[in-house]
Design a protein around this motif. Structure first.
Motif, PDB file in Angstrom:
ATOM      1  N   THR A  98       0.825  -1.211   0.000  1.00  0.00           N
ATOM      2  CA  THR A  98       0.000   0.000   0.000  1.00  0.00           C
ATOM      3  C   THR A  98       0.860   1.263   0.000  1.00  0.00           C
ATOM      4  N   TRP A  99       2.134   1.133   0.316  1.00  0.00           N
ATOM      5  CA  TRP A  99       3.040   2.276   0.324  1.00  0.00           C
ATOM      6  C   TRP A  99       3.549   2.619  -1.077  1.00  0.00           C
ATOM      7  N   ILE A 100       3.326   1.753  -2.034  1.00  0.00           N
ATOM      8  CA  ILE A 100       3.897   1.931  -3.370  1.00  0.00           C
ATOM      9  C   ILE A 100       3.025   2.849  -4.219  1.00  0.00           C
ATOM     10  N   ASN A 101       3.655   3.810  -4.875  1.00  0.00           N
ATOM     11  CA  ASN A 101       2.966   4.722  -5.790  1.00  0.00           C
ATOM     12  C   ASN A 101       3.045   4.118  -7.185  1.00  0.00           C
ATOM     13  N   TRP A 102       2.005   3.413  -7.578  1.00  0.00           N
ATOM     14  CA  TRP A 102       2.021   2.661  -8.830  1.00  0.00           C
ATOM     15  C   TRP A 102       2.056   3.563 -10.051  1.00  0.00           C
ATOM     16  N   SER A 103       1.339   4.665 -10.007  1.00  0.00           N
ATOM     17  CA  SER A 103       1.333   5.577 -11.161  1.00  0.00           C
ATOM     18  C   SER A 103       2.711   6.207 -11.355  1.00  0.00           C
ATOM     19  N   ALA A 104       3.398   6.539 -10.252  1.00  0.00           N
ATOM     20  CA  ALA A 104       4.754   7.087 -10.357  1.00  0.00           C
ATOM     21  C   ALA A 104       5.713   6.047 -10.922  1.00  0.00           C
ATOM     22  N   MET A 105       5.498   4.805 -10.566  1.00  0.00           N
ATOM     23  CA  MET A 105       6.336   3.731 -11.090  1.00  0.00           C
ATOM     24  C   MET A 105       6.177   3.610 -12.601  1.00  0.00           C
ATOM     25  N   LYS A 106       4.941   3.669 -13.050  1.00  0.00           N
ATOM     26  CA  LYS A 106       4.685   3.587 -14.489  1.00  0.00           C
ATOM     27  C   LYS A 106       5.286   4.799 -15.211  1.00  0.00           C
ATOM     28  N   GLN A 107       5.133   5.964 -14.634  1.00  0.00           N
ATOM     29  CA  GLN A 107       5.673   7.181 -15.247  1.00  0.00           C
ATOM     30  C   GLN A 107       7.199   7.161 -15.308  1.00  0.00           C
ATOM     31  N   ASN A 132      -6.842  -5.911   3.039  1.00  0.00           N
ATOM     32  CA  ASN A 132      -6.197  -4.612   3.241  1.00  0.00           C
ATOM     33  C   ASN A 132      -5.306  -4.208   2.069  1.00  0.00           C
ATOM     34  N   LEU A 133      -4.896  -5.181   1.274  1.00  0.00           N
ATOM     35  CA  LEU A 133      -3.995  -4.919   0.156  1.00  0.00           C
ATOM     36  C   LEU A 133      -4.725  -4.835  -1.187  1.00  0.00           C
ATOM     37  N   LEU A 134      -5.983  -5.251  -1.200  1.00  0.00           N
ATOM     38  CA  LEU A 134      -6.720  -5.322  -2.459  1.00  0.00           C
ATOM     39  C   LEU A 134      -6.783  -3.988  -3.208  1.00  0.00           C
ATOM     40  N   PRO A 135      -7.054  -2.849  -2.533  1.00  0.00           N
ATOM     41  CA  PRO A 135      -7.062  -1.576  -3.265  1.00  0.00           C
ATOM     42  C   PRO A 135      -5.735  -1.264  -3.949  1.00  0.00           C
ATOM     43  N   SER A 136      -4.622  -1.629  -3.315  1.00  0.00           N
ATOM     44  CA  SER A 136      -3.319  -1.387  -3.910  1.00  0.00           C
ATOM     45  C   SER A 136      -3.084  -2.300  -5.111  1.00  0.00           C
ATOM     46  N   VAL A 137      -3.527  -3.553  -5.010  1.00  0.00           N
ATOM     47  CA  VAL A 137      -3.415  -4.464  -6.152  1.00  0.00           C
ATOM     48  C   VAL A 137      -4.220  -3.916  -7.333  1.00  0.00           C
ATOM     49  N   GLN A 138      -5.413  -3.416  -7.045  1.00  0.00           N
ATOM     50  CA  GLN A 138      -6.238  -2.840  -8.108  1.00  0.00           C
ATOM     51  C   GLN A 138      -5.580  -1.601  -8.699  1.00  0.00           C
TER      52      GLN A 138
END
Length: 288
Positions: A98-107, A132-138
Motif C-alpha cells: 500500500t506504500w507503493i505509488n504505482w502511477s509514479a512507477m509507471k511514469q 487490506n492490500l486489495l485496493p493497492s493491487v487494483q
C-alpha cells in the motif's frame, strides 16, 4: 510426526552455475506415529499423482515440504556472503504494497510488475489477496494493465506444477496471470518474462518479502526490487522462518556498512523515494 532422510546426488533438474543438483529424500513416521500410505519422493516428483476437484485449494503436507526446499537458492546466498552482497539489498523497502505509488512507477518508465505471492499479497498458502492490500493491487492493475504477473516458487514451476493446474487456480482466485517457468527463484534467468511481456529486465519491478529469493533474483537481472515486510509469521514453515532470520541479520549488517542495491538503469538511488507514497512517508516521520 515425520522423519526426513536426505540424500544428495546429481540430476538434470535444478542448477546453479555449471553444477546440477538433485535432492532425494524419504519421509518416515516417528515412533508412535503412522502414515496412511507410503510417502516416498525422489528429486521433485511425488508418487501421488491423483487430482481431485479441490486439490488446488488444499496444499498438502508434502507439497509444502517441496516448496520450502531451495538448494540452488541457498547455495547462491552462501556465495553472496563472500561475494556481491549488494544483490541482497532492495532498492526500496516498505511495510507493505500500500506504500507503493504505482502511477509514479509507471511514469518512471517501468513496464512490468512482478509479484511474489505468499506473505506479499496474502498469508502463506492462502487463495485470496489480503483485503487490506486489495485496493493497492487494483491500483497496480490500473497502472500496468495486463503487465502484472505472479512469480511463484510452486505454482507455475514446471517441477511441481507441470500441467499448470495450480497456476490456473491462482489466476482464477487472484485475477493475475501466473508465470510458467523452469527455475526456482533466485536461480535461473528471466527469458520467460522477456518473451511474454516484451520488455527488458531493467524495465521490470520485482515486489516480494524474501531477500534470499525475491530481492536476489530481481537484482541479479537488473530489475528494480521492492522488499515488503512479511504479512505474518502464521503458517510459515520453520525452515523458512529460520532462513528469514539469517537473511534479515545479514541485510541489516550490510546496510549499516553502506552497501546499496545494484544501480537500476531507469531509476537512480536518490530517486527511488519517488515511488513511495508521500502521505505514508510523512506519517512515519510524524510518528518518529
Amino acid at each position: 510426526m515425520y522423519r526426513i532422510h536426505f540424500a544428495p546426488g546429481l540430476h538434470n533438474t535444478g542448477s546453479l552455475g555449471s553444477k546440477n543438483v538433485r535432492l532425494s529424500f524419504v519421509v518416515r513416521p516417528l515412533p508412535g506415529h503412522r502414515l496412511d500410505r507410503t510417502h516416498q519422493l525422489s528429486g521433485v516428483e511425488a508418487l501421488d499423482d491423483t487430482h481431485t476437484a479441490d486439490h488446488m485449494h488444499k496444499v498438502g503436507f508434502m507439497n509444502r515440504l517441496l516448496q520450502n526446499i531451495n538448494i540452488a537458492g541457498s547455495a547462491l546466498f552462501l556465495k553472496i556472503l563472500n561475494g556481491d552482497q549488494s544483490l541482497a539489498i532492495p532498492h526500496i523497502a516498505v511495510p507493505d504494497i500500500t506504500w507503493i505509488n504505482w502511477s509514479a512507477m509507471k511514469q518512471a518508465g517501468f513496464k512490468l510488475c512482478i509479484f511474489d505471492k505468499d506473505n506479499t499479497l496474502c498469508e502463506p498458502f492462502a487463495l485470496a489477496v489480503d483485503p487490506n492490500l486489495l485496493p493497492s493491487v487494483q491500483a497496480s492493475q490500473q497502472a500496468f494493465g495486463s503487465n502484472i504477473v505472479l512469480y511463484s516458487n510452486s505454482a507455475g514451476l514446471m517441477q511441481y506444477d507441470p500441467h499448470g493446474e495450480e497456476a490456473a487456480a491462482l489466476e482464477a482466485a487472484f485475477g493475475i496471470h501466473v508465470l510458467r517457468h523452469k527455475d526456482k527463484k533466485p536461480a535461473g534467468g528471466c527469458q520467460e518474462l522477456q518473451q511474454q511481456f516484451m520488455c527488458e529486465p531493467h524495465e521490470m519491478v520485482f515486489v516480494g518479502d524474501r531477500y534470499l529469493t525475491d530481492v536476489v533474483y530481481g537484482n541479479r537481472h537488473g530489475m528494480l526490487t521492492i522488499r515488503v515486510a512479511p504479512l505474518t509469521s502464521k503458517g510459515e514453515p520453520p525452515a523458512v522462518a529460520a532462513a528469514r532470520l539469517v537473511e534479515e541479520a545479514c541485510v541489516r549488517r550490510w546496510g549499516a556498512q553502506g552497501i546499496k542495491a545494484p544501480l537500476n538503469q531507469l531509476l537512480p538511488h536518490e530517486q527511488c523515494s519517488k515511488l513511495v507514497k508521500q502521505q505514508q512517508q510523512q506519517a512515519t516521520t510524524t510518528m518518529r
